[in-house]
Design a protein around this motif. Structure first.
Motif, PDB file in Angstrom:
ATOM      1  N   TRP A 199      29.649  43.451  34.674  1.00  0.00           N
ATOM      2  CA  TRP A 199      30.526  44.594  33.983  1.00  0.00           C
ATOM      3  C   TRP A 199      30.168  45.763  33.685  1.00  0.00           C
ATOM      4  N   SER A 253      34.147  38.771  39.967  1.00  0.00           N
ATOM      5  CA  SER A 253      35.108  37.838  39.932  1.00  0.00           C
ATOM      6  C   SER A 253      35.657  36.354  40.368  1.00  0.00           C
ATOM      7  N   ARG A 267      39.815  41.492  34.602  1.00  0.00           N
ATOM      8  CA  ARG A 267      38.489  43.118  34.407  1.00  0.00           C
ATOM      9  C   ARG A 267      38.256  42.618  33.522  1.00  0.00           C
TER      10      ARG A 267
END
Length: 235
Positions: free
Chosen positions: A85, A106, A167
């Motif tokens: 990320w 994810s 997220r």
């Protein structure tokens, strides 16, 4: 891009993590690096006991073998999770297979694992802080206490974001608020308790967007592509 260490070939993805990535670094802060690599596939078929992680100092760098990294990420481990990320400019090694790993990030997520891991790590930090007492200790211990308090706040914030939105934002919005919080907790460890309680309640009150189980099929498919890519039949 920075070249991979010659003693750890086949680095798939590597980048700068830790306080630099969070935007919490100050003068003298260490620069931490984290990465994932693949062993030649044929080595998985023999008697050799494989090293699953390489940890270096000066500079600080940790590399996990692809299968181990996947297992850690599937468990919700916050430290390894941040690798996929990162803002683009923080990657130092980025291969096609590394991009594929970012693309399935994810797939590693599940509501229970994220909650248990992020809130669990934050609670561990709090227990360490409580064990240090009332702040009447050395300057070096106060410095470590402030650092652990910043990590507690960050883990709570990032974990709740990941839990509720799917997220993960690595860089924090207001670094000074984290440093101020660390200073308060270094003076009084009890100052961390209300924040931890606030986030425990927030996890209880908010519904997660994450699935009940991670997508292990997608992870397995990626790992098999890694093994196929690095398979060379023995001579």
């Amino acid at each position: 891009m920075t070249a991979a260490r010659p003693d750890v070939p086949h680095v798939l993805l590597s980048g700068i993590v830790g306080s630099t990535a969070y935007g919490l670094a100050r003068e003298g802060s260490d620069i931490d690096r984290l990465g994932v690599y693949a062993v030649p596939t044929v080595q998985l078929h023999g008697l050799e006991k494989l090293i699953q992680s390489h940890v270096f100092t000066d500079p600080d760098r940790t590399l996990h073998e692809a299968a181990k990294w996947c297992r850690l990420a599937l468990s919700g481990n916050p430290t390894v999770m941040e690798l996929v990320w990162l803002p683009g400019e923080l990657y130092e090694v980025r291969t096609a297979l590394g991009d594929e790993l970012i693309g399935i990030r994810s797939a590693f997520l599940s509501a229970k694992k994220v909650r248990d891991s992020y809130l669990g790590y934050a609670t561990q930090q709090f227990r360490r802080l409580e064990a240090r007492g009332d702040g009447s200790f050395s300057a070096d211990t106060r410095k470590r206490t402030a650092k652990h308090a910043r990590h507690l706040k960050r883990l709570c914030h990032q974990g709740l974001e990941l839990y509720t939105t799917g997220r993960l934002t690595i860089r924090v919005d207001d670094p000074e608020s984290y440093h101020d919080f660390g200073d308060r907790v270094a003076a009084d460890s009890g100052a961390a308790r209300p924040l931890l309680a606030e986030y425990e309640a927030a996890f209880d009150e908010n519904r997660s967007t994450l699935p009940d189980q991670p997508d292990e099929g997608a992870v397995e498919a990626w790992l098999r592509r890694v093994r196929a890519h690095f398979y060379r039949p023995p001579a």
